[in-house]
Design a protein around this motif. Sequence first.
Motif, PDB file in Angstrom:
ATOM      1  N   UNK A  34       0.840  -1.187   0.000  1.00 44.01           N
ATOM      2  CA  UNK A  34       0.000   0.000   0.000  1.00 44.01           C
ATOM      3  C   UNK A  34       0.882   1.245   0.000  1.00 44.01           C
ATOM      4  N   UNK A  35       0.531   2.217  -0.844  1.00 44.58           N
ATOM      5  CA  UNK A  35       1.309   3.451  -0.912  1.00 44.58           C
ATOM      6  C   UNK A  35       1.203   4.218   0.403  1.00 44.58           C
ATOM      7  N   UNK A  36       2.209   5.049   0.717  1.00 39.38           N
ATOM      8  CA  UNK A  36       2.187   5.804   1.975  1.00 39.38           C
ATOM      9  C   UNK A  36       0.943   6.679   2.159  1.00 39.38           C
ATOM     10  N   UNK A  37       0.396   7.222   1.057  1.00 39.26           N
ATOM     11  CA  UNK A  37      -0.800   8.061   1.188  1.00 39.26           C
ATOM     12  C   UNK A  37      -2.097   7.251   1.157  1.00 39.26           C
ATOM     13  N   UNK A  38      -2.000   5.941   0.960  1.00 41.04           N
ATOM     14  CA  UNK A  38      -3.171   5.067   0.972  1.00 41.04           C
ATOM     15  C   UNK A  38      -3.992   5.085  -0.308  1.00 41.04           C
ATOM     16  N   UNK A  39      -3.565   5.828  -1.311  1.00 41.48           N
ATOM     17  CA  UNK A  39      -4.354   5.924  -2.543  1.00 41.48           C
ATOM     18  C   UNK A  39      -4.134   4.746  -3.480  1.00 41.48           C
ATOM     19  N   UNK A  40      -2.982   4.109  -3.413  1.00 42.32           N
ATOM     20  CA  UNK A  40      -2.618   3.052  -4.360  1.00 42.32           C
ATOM     21  C   UNK A  40      -2.314   1.743  -3.642  1.00 42.32           C
ATOM     22  N   UNK A  41      -2.626   0.646  -4.305  1.00 36.50           N
ATOM     23  CA  UNK A  41      -2.218  -0.682  -3.845  1.00 36.50           C
ATOM     24  C   UNK A  41      -1.590  -1.388  -5.037  1.00 36.50           C
ATOM     25  N   UNK A  42      -0.336  -1.760  -4.890  1.00 38.39           N
ATOM     26  CA  UNK A  42       0.344  -2.524  -5.922  1.00 38.39           C
ATOM     27  C   UNK A  42       0.326  -3.991  -5.511  1.00 38.39           C
ATOM     28  N   UNK A  43       0.056  -4.881  -6.462  1.00 41.29           N
ATOM     29  CA  UNK A  43      -0.012  -6.306  -6.102  1.00 41.29           C
ATOM     30  C   UNK A  43       0.395  -7.204  -7.254  1.00 41.29           C
ATOM     31  N   UNK A  44       0.793  -8.429  -6.890  1.00 44.69           N
ATOM     32  CA  UNK A  44       1.040  -9.492  -7.861  1.00 44.69           C
ATOM     33  C   UNK A  44      -0.284 -10.186  -8.125  1.00 44.69           C
ATOM     34  N   UNK A  45      -0.570 -10.421  -9.374  1.00 43.42           N
ATOM     35  CA  UNK A  45      -1.726 -11.220  -9.764  1.00 43.42           C
ATOM     36  C   UNK A  45      -1.222 -12.479 -10.441  1.00 43.42           C
ATOM     37  N   UNK A  46      -1.344 -13.614  -9.749  1.00 38.13           N
ATOM     38  CA  UNK A  46      -0.861 -14.891 -10.285  1.00 38.13           C
ATOM     39  C   UNK A  46      -1.981 -15.581 -11.052  1.00 38.13           C
ATOM     40  N   UNK A  47      -1.608 -16.367 -12.008  1.00 34.63           N
ATOM     41  CA  UNK A  47      -2.564 -17.073 -12.845  1.00 34.63           C
ATOM     42  C   UNK A  47      -3.506 -17.934 -12.008  1.00 34.63           C
ATOM     43  N   UNK A  48      -4.754 -17.999 -12.427  1.00 34.83           N
ATOM     44  CA  UNK A  48      -5.717 -18.885 -11.771  1.00 34.83           C
ATOM     45  C   UNK A  48      -5.445 -20.337 -12.146  1.00 34.83           C
ATOM     46  N   UNK A  49      -4.616 -20.547 -13.164  1.00 36.21           N
ATOM     47  CA  UNK A  49      -4.244 -21.895 -13.575  1.00 36.21           C
ATOM     48  C   UNK A  49      -3.501 -22.572 -12.433  1.00 36.21           C
ATOM     49  N   UNK A  50      -4.015 -23.675 -11.964  1.00 33.13           N
ATOM     50  CA  UNK A  50      -3.472 -24.361 -10.783  1.00 33.13           C
ATOM     51  C   UNK A  50      -1.986 -24.685 -10.933  1.00 33.13           C
ATOM     52  N   UNK A  51      -1.573 -25.190 -12.089  1.00 27.46           N
ATOM     53  CA  UNK A  51      -0.173 -25.551 -12.264  1.00 27.46           C
ATOM     54  C   UNK A  51       0.728 -24.326 -12.157  1.00 27.46           C
ATOM     55  N   UNK A  52       0.387 -23.282 -12.883  1.00 25.60           N
ATOM     56  CA  UNK A  52       1.227 -22.085 -12.867  1.00 25.60           C
ATOM     57  C   UNK A  52       1.251 -21.431 -11.490  1.00 25.60           C
ATOM     58  N   UNK A  71     -10.832   5.343  -7.007  1.00 19.08           N
ATOM     59  CA  UNK A  71     -11.784   5.051  -8.084  1.00 19.08           C
ATOM     60  C   UNK A  71     -12.112   3.571  -8.215  1.00 19.08           C
ATOM     61  N   UNK A  72     -11.250   2.721  -7.674  1.00 21.80           N
ATOM     62  CA  UNK A  72     -11.421   1.274  -7.850  1.00 21.80           C
ATOM     63  C   UNK A  72     -10.832   0.771  -9.152  1.00 21.80           C
ATOM     64  N   UNK A  73     -10.264   1.674  -9.951  1.00 21.73           N
ATOM     65  CA  UNK A  73      -9.667   1.291 -11.223  1.00 21.73           C
ATOM     66  C   UNK A  73      -8.395   0.484 -11.023  1.00 21.73           C
ATOM     67  N   UNK A  74      -8.183  -0.483 -11.902  1.00 26.61           N
ATOM     68  CA  UNK A  74      -7.001  -1.352 -11.826  1.00 26.61           C
ATOM     69  C   UNK A  74      -6.260  -1.282 -13.154  1.00 26.61           C
ATOM     70  N   UNK A  75      -4.936  -1.073 -13.072  1.00 23.52           N
ATOM     71  CA  UNK A  75      -4.083  -1.034 -14.261  1.00 23.52           C
ATOM     72  C   UNK A  75      -3.084  -2.186 -14.186  1.00 23.52           C
ATOM     73  N   UNK A  76      -3.013  -2.945 -15.254  1.00 27.27           N
ATOM     74  CA  UNK A  76      -2.011  -4.014 -15.343  1.00 27.27           C
ATOM     75  C   UNK A  76      -0.699  -3.382 -15.784  1.00 27.27           C
ATOM     76  N   UNK A  77       0.363  -3.561 -15.001  1.00 29.36           N
ATOM     77  CA  UNK A  77       1.648  -2.924 -15.278  1.00 29.36           C
ATOM     78  C   UNK A  77       2.591  -3.785 -16.102  1.00 29.36           C
ATOM     79  N   UNK A  78       2.488  -5.108 -15.987  1.00 32.10           N
ATOM     80  CA  UNK A  78       3.360  -6.007 -16.742  1.00 32.10           C
ATOM     81  C   UNK A  78       2.509  -7.054 -17.440  1.00 32.10           C
ATOM     82  N   UNK A  79       3.073  -7.637 -18.486  1.00 27.25           N
ATOM     83  CA  UNK A  79       2.376  -8.686 -19.218  1.00 27.25           C
ATOM     84  C   UNK A  79       3.423  -9.609 -19.827  1.00 27.25           C
TER      85      UNK A  79
END
Length: 110
Positions: A34-52, A71-79
């Motif tokens: 969580x960012x120091x000002x509480x506005x942002x949350x950065x997270x890892x999103x792992x595949x729902x695929x059980x093996x991965x 806003x509740x908006x989510x941006x994917x940073x890597x792909x």
Amino acid sequence: MATPLSSLWALDVDARKATRLTHDTTIAVTDFNISPDGRWIGYHGASANRYMRNITEQDIYSDLYLLDTSTGGIERLTNNTEVAKATLEFSPDSKWIAFFGAGRHGGIQQ
């Protein structure tokens, strides 16, 4: 053994109310910051695929996401795949983010 998918939730202790922040059923949240000002949350999103998600256990099949709590908006940073990425970090003023990932040949990606 398969582990269940996980999401980000916000809990209002006084109101005893929980609000789900992530709804994407194709990923599981594995860690967050969580960012120091509480506005942002950065997270890892792992595949729902059980093996991965369960067998590799190294976040090489995960990507980084940024949630705007206002806003509740989510941006994917890597792909990408097969590249482990460190947890996203915020600058003290919450205006900058930093992360790194080792490339397939030992290099650093920006």
